[in-house]
Motif scaffolding. Sequence first.
Motif, PDB file in Angstrom:
ATOM      1  N   ASP A  18       0.825  -1.212   0.000  1.00 20.51           N
ATOM      2  CA  ASP A  18       0.000   0.000   0.000  1.00 20.51           C
ATOM      3  C   ASP A  18       0.860   1.263   0.000  1.00 20.51           C
ATOM      4  N   ALA A  19       1.908   1.261   0.817  1.00 20.06           N
ATOM      5  CA  ALA A  19       2.811   2.411   0.865  1.00 20.06           C
ATOM      6  C   ALA A  19       3.520   2.596  -0.480  1.00 20.06           C
ATOM      7  N   ALA A  20       3.985   1.510  -1.053  1.00 17.68           N
ATOM      8  CA  ALA A  20       4.683   1.571  -2.337  1.00 17.68           C
ATOM      9  C   ALA A  20       3.741   2.000  -3.461  1.00 17.68           C
ATOM     10  N   ALA A  21       2.517   1.527  -3.440  1.00 17.77           N
ATOM     11  CA  ALA A  21       1.550   1.880  -4.496  1.00 17.77           C
ATOM     12  C   ALA A  21       1.350   3.382  -4.559  1.00 17.77           C
ATOM     13  N   ARG A  22       1.240   4.016  -3.404  1.00 15.85           N
ATOM     14  CA  ARG A  22       1.077   5.478  -3.394  1.00 15.85           C
ATOM     15  C   ARG A  22       2.290   6.162  -4.025  1.00 15.85           C
ATOM     16  N   LEU A  23       3.472   5.661  -3.720  1.00 12.47           N
ATOM     17  CA  LEU A  23       4.689   6.242  -4.302  1.00 12.47           C
ATOM     18  C   LEU A  23       4.784   5.966  -5.799  1.00 12.47           C
ATOM     19  N   PHE A  29       7.663   4.178 -11.077  1.00 14.03           N
ATOM     20  CA  PHE A  29       8.506   3.081 -10.601  1.00 14.03           C
ATOM     21  C   PHE A  29       9.980   3.495 -10.565  1.00 14.03           C
ATOM     22  N   GLU A  30      10.461   4.061 -11.648  1.00  8.84           N
ATOM     23  CA  GLU A  30      11.889   4.387 -11.756  1.00  8.84           C
ATOM     24  C   GLU A  30      12.324   5.434 -10.730  1.00  8.84           C
ATOM     25  N   ARG A  31      11.484   6.413 -10.452  1.00  7.89           N
ATOM     26  CA  ARG A  31      11.863   7.496  -9.551  1.00  7.89           C
ATOM     27  C   ARG A  31      11.575   7.193  -8.079  1.00  7.89           C
ATOM     28  N   THR A  32      10.941   6.075  -7.807  1.00 10.10           N
ATOM     29  CA  THR A  32      10.697   5.666  -6.423  1.00 10.10           C
ATOM     30  C   THR A  32      11.864   4.803  -5.960  1.00 10.10           C
TER      31      THR A  32
END
Length: 131
Positions: A18-23, A29-32
């Motif tokens: 959930d935390a990653a999905a928001r990012l 994807f590349e900038r997270t």
Amino acid sequence: MRTVNPARHRARRQHIVDAAARLFATKGFERTTTAEICGAAGMSAGNLFHYFANKRAIFLAVFEDENSDKAARMAAAEVAEDPWSALLEVVDLLAAPAREPLAPALVMEAMVQAYRDPEVEAALSRDTADE
């Protein structure tokens, strides 16, 4: 050796997803970075990598519904006596993810990553083929 509580493990994985999905939805994807995912999930990198092998695995988990009974519901629709009710059930089942606020941005990011990475494309295509 420490015993693992399966329910707690699933909940912690879902918290990370959930935390990653928001990012991923806001930054791509590349900038997270994994450090940002750790910060958003409130955990260390060592703890994060206990649940996922790498950032790609987290990204793919965003598109998996581990708590879903989708396969059983699709199978039930195939043999349902009332085809109209079965069709409505399938449409509702397949349309449900689109109601999520992050869905449009995540779908776009998935398309970009699928174009760049054949393994991501293959993983995301499996569900589509089944559906």
